[in-house]
Every structure is written in C-alpha cells, then in structure tokens.
Motif scaffolding. Structure first.
Motif, mmCIF file in Angstrom:
data_model
loop_
_atom_site.group_PDB
_atom_site.id
_atom_site.type_symbol
_atom_site.label_atom_id
_atom_site.label_comp_id
_atom_site.label_asym_id
_atom_site.label_seq_id
_atom_site.Cartn_x
_atom_site.Cartn_y
_atom_site.Cartn_z
ATOM 1 N N THR A 50 0.863 -1.175 0.000
ATOM 2 C CA THR A 50 0.000 0.000 0.000
ATOM 3 C C THR A 50 0.902 1.227 0.000
ATOM 4 O OG1 THR A 50 -1.593 -1.221 1.338
ATOM 5 C CG2 THR A 50 -1.854 1.173 1.234
ATOM 6 N N TYR A 51 0.815 2.002 -1.070
ATOM 7 C CA TYR A 51 1.649 3.193 -1.188
ATOM 8 C C TYR A 51 0.858 4.434 -0.806
ATOM 9 C CZ TYR A 51 5.185 0.357 -3.414
ATOM 10 O OH TYR A 51 6.133 -0.598 -3.656
ATOM 11 N N ALA A 52 1.505 5.296 -0.042
ATOM 12 C CA ALA A 52 0.907 6.560 0.358
ATOM 13 C C ALA A 52 1.718 7.688 -0.265
ATOM 14 C CB ALA A 52 0.912 6.689 1.878
ATOM 15 N N LYS A 53 1.090 8.817 -0.392
ATOM 16 C CA LYS A 53 1.769 10.003 -0.915
ATOM 17 C C LYS A 53 1.769 11.062 0.182
ATOM 18 C CE LYS A 53 0.503 9.211 -5.724
ATOM 19 N NZ LYS A 53 -0.167 9.744 -6.903
ATOM 20 N N ALA A 54 2.931 11.624 0.420
ATOM 21 C CA ALA A 54 3.054 12.669 1.427
ATOM 22 C C ALA A 54 3.621 13.922 0.789
ATOM 23 C CB ALA A 54 3.964 12.213 2.561
ATOM 24 N N GLU A 55 3.115 15.037 1.240
ATOM 25 C CA GLU A 55 3.646 16.345 0.836
ATOM 26 C C GLU A 55 4.039 17.091 2.090
ATOM 27 O OE1 GLU A 55 1.394 17.679 -3.264
ATOM 28 O OE2 GLU A 55 0.857 18.667 -1.417
ATOM 29 N N PHE A 56 5.150 17.781 2.013
ATOM 30 C CA PHE A 56 5.555 18.606 3.146
ATOM 31 C C PHE A 56 6.483 19.705 2.677
ATOM 32 C CE2 PHE A 56 8.057 14.721 2.972
ATOM 33 C CZ PHE A 56 9.368 15.151 2.991
ATOM 34 N N ALA A 93 8.274 19.096 -0.834
ATOM 35 C CA ALA A 93 8.719 17.733 -1.124
ATOM 36 C C ALA A 93 7.491 16.865 -1.348
ATOM 37 C CB ALA A 93 9.541 17.183 0.027
ATOM 38 N N MET A 94 7.566 15.993 -2.352
ATOM 39 C CA MET A 94 6.480 15.067 -2.671
ATOM 40 C C MET A 94 7.078 13.667 -2.710
ATOM 41 S SD MET A 94 4.872 17.486 -5.633
ATOM 42 C CE MET A 94 6.473 18.084 -6.123
ATOM 43 N N VAL A 95 6.614 12.804 -1.811
ATOM 44 C CA VAL A 95 7.193 11.470 -1.661
ATOM 45 C C VAL A 95 6.101 10.420 -1.719
ATOM 46 C CG1 VAL A 95 8.604 9.985 -0.187
ATOM 47 C CG2 VAL A 95 8.975 12.453 -0.164
ATOM 48 N N GLU A 96 6.345 9.380 -2.517
ATOM 49 C CA GLU A 96 5.439 8.237 -2.556
ATOM 50 C C GLU A 96 6.193 7.071 -1.918
ATOM 51 O OE1 GLU A 96 2.504 5.814 -5.608
ATOM 52 O OE2 GLU A 96 3.888 7.309 -6.418
ATOM 53 N N TYR A 97 5.584 6.453 -0.900
ATOM 54 C CA TYR A 97 6.293 5.454 -0.117
ATOM 55 C C TYR A 97 5.386 4.308 0.320
ATOM 56 C CZ TYR A 97 4.035 7.889 3.762
ATOM 57 O OH TYR A 97 3.106 8.467 4.598
ATOM 58 N N ASP A 98 6.020 3.178 0.652
ATOM 59 C CA ASP A 98 5.351 1.988 1.159
ATOM 60 C C ASP A 98 5.052 2.232 2.636
ATOM 61 O OD1 ASP A 98 4.584 -0.504 2.106
ATOM 62 O OD2 ASP A 98 6.253 -1.592 1.197
ATOM 63 N N GLU A 99 3.777 2.207 2.994
ATOM 64 C CA GLU A 99 3.377 2.515 4.370
ATOM 65 C C GLU A 99 3.920 1.508 5.380
ATOM 66 O OE1 GLU A 99 -0.824 4.767 4.299
ATOM 67 O OE2 GLU A 99 -0.906 2.700 3.555
ATOM 68 N N LEU A 107 10.631 9.928 7.305
ATOM 69 C CA LEU A 107 10.885 10.923 6.250
ATOM 70 C C LEU A 107 11.460 12.193 6.865
ATOM 71 C CD1 LEU A 107 7.679 10.531 4.041
ATOM 72 C CD2 LEU A 107 10.002 9.840 3.442
ATOM 73 N N GLU A 108 10.881 12.613 7.981
ATOM 74 C CA GLU A 108 11.347 13.817 8.669
ATOM 75 C C GLU A 108 12.789 13.625 9.154
ATOM 76 O OE1 GLU A 108 9.794 16.657 12.313
ATOM 77 O OE2 GLU A 108 8.376 15.334 11.297
ATOM 78 N N GLU A 109 13.111 12.438 9.652
ATOM 79 C CA GLU A 109 14.470 12.147 10.113
ATOM 80 C C GLU A 109 15.460 12.167 8.943
ATOM 81 O OE1 GLU A 109 14.024 8.385 12.061
ATOM 82 O OE2 GLU A 109 13.118 9.280 13.849
ATOM 83 N N ALA A 110 15.043 11.675 7.783
ATOM 84 C CA ALA A 110 15.917 11.677 6.606
ATOM 85 C C ALA A 110 16.248 13.103 6.171
ATOM 86 C CB ALA A 110 15.265 10.907 5.463
ATOM 87 N N VAL A 111 15.265 13.987 6.242
ATOM 88 C CA VAL A 111 15.503 15.398 5.891
ATOM 89 C C VAL A 111 16.463 16.016 6.898
ATOM 90 C CG1 VAL A 111 14.428 17.679 5.699
ATOM 91 C CG2 VAL A 111 13.304 15.694 4.691
ATOM 92 N N LYS A 119 14.268 21.967 7.926
ATOM 93 C CA LYS A 119 13.153 21.675 8.828
ATOM 94 C C LYS A 119 11.920 21.322 8.007
ATOM 95 C CE LYS A 119 15.382 23.020 12.581
ATOM 96 N NZ LYS A 119 16.622 22.328 12.540
ATOM 97 N N VAL A 120 11.260 20.232 8.417
ATOM 98 C CA VAL A 120 10.023 19.804 7.765
ATOM 99 C C VAL A 120 8.869 20.569 8.390
ATOM 100 C CG1 VAL A 120 8.461 17.858 7.449
ATOM 101 C CG2 VAL A 120 10.919 17.527 7.235
#
Length: 179
Positions: A50-56, A93-99, A107-111, A119-120
C-alpha cells in the motif's frame, strides 16, 4: 682486482637475467566480482504494498542544485520509497512510499540527516500531488500581502542560473561542498 670486479658484475647480471626469464608464461588469475546497481529502478518494490503520498514543506534550503537535490537523493535512497521530488522554488517535497516500510517520522528524520538547517513543516498525506506552494509557515503568516508579493517578485526576476546558484554568504553543507 679489476678483473674480479668485472667477473662479479657479469655474474650478477647473468643471475638477474636468468631469474627474470624463468617464468615463460604470465600467470592469469580470474577474480569474481559482483556488481550492485543502486538506482530507483533496481529497488525491489512490493507490487502488493500500500503506497501513500506525502507532501511537506522544507525550510532552510538556499539553492536548487545543492540543498534540494541533496534532500531529494537522501529520501529517494530510502528503502520503501517509490519516488521523491523536492521542488526548491515551492519549498515542497512530494514522496510516494510503502506505508509498511516508511513513516512520516522516518521521512522527517531523513531530511534532518541531510543537513542541520533543514526543517520539515506541514506534513500531510494526499491522494494526488499538488502544484501549489505551501504558504503555511510562521514567516509567511506574519508578512503583509505586499511583503509576500515583493518576495515572489524577487524570485520571479531571477534567471535559472541564479536560482540554481548558492548564495554568496551561505554556510550550509550543500553550498560548502561546492566552494
């Protein structure tokens, strides 16, 4: 004495020539190597996941080629990330990832690992990625409409090269590497 020196010199030269010519065939060794391709296409993504899309939003970027691309590459290399795009101009940032493998926290830690100053802000999941710039930062909330318009006009007048270049006084990791 002179004859003895000549005989010793000839003997030494003869021994070295004979010793070098004892191996008529060069030795051939076969070494097995493994090649590992590290690209997004080579990643094993689960088709049933299940892939989710996040924007931040990302605060603290000063240049597109250094800061934005560094963050984008760092996120894209994460296991479970299908795609990552960081838009410098929109600070988005626009990221599509496996939930099952990635969370908004990771994702926040990677940034944060990409640089101390990044800062996210305003992370949320979406059905489709937007093309609008996030205007939710605290800086923006305190600015008047005239100040916001002046900021946008300042960026609009820059050439593509100016947008990609690091600021002269920038001390961030992404710009320091280029200097």
């Amino acid at each position: 004495m002179k004859t003895l020196k000549n005989i010793l010199a000839i003997a030494l030269i003869s021994v070295s020539i004979i010793a070098c010519k004892s191996d008529k065939e060069p030795e051939v060794k076969t070494v097995e190597t493994t090649t590992e391709i590290n690209t997004n296409a080579a990643k094993k993504l689960d088709p049933n996941a299940t892939y989710a899309k996040a924007e931040f939003g990302i605060e603290g970027m000063t240049c597109a080629m250094g800061c934005a691309k560094t963050i984008e590459k760092k996120i894209a290399k994460m296991d479970g990330v299908k795609s990552a795009k960081v838009d410098f101009e929109k600070e988005l940032a626009m990221v599509e990832y496996d939930e099952a493998m990635v969370t908004p926290k990771t994702l926040e830690e990677a940034v944060a690992k990409a640089g101390d100053t990044y800062k996210v802000k305003d992370m949320h999941t979406v059905k489709d990625f937007s093309s609008e710039k996030h205007e939710c930062s605290a800086d923006c909330a305190n600015k008047t409409e005239a100040e916001k318009a002046a900021c946008k006009a300042k960026c609009a007048n820059k050439t593509e090269a100016e947008k990609m270049a690091c600021a002269e006084d920038c001390k961030k990791d992404c710009c320091a590497k280029k200097a």
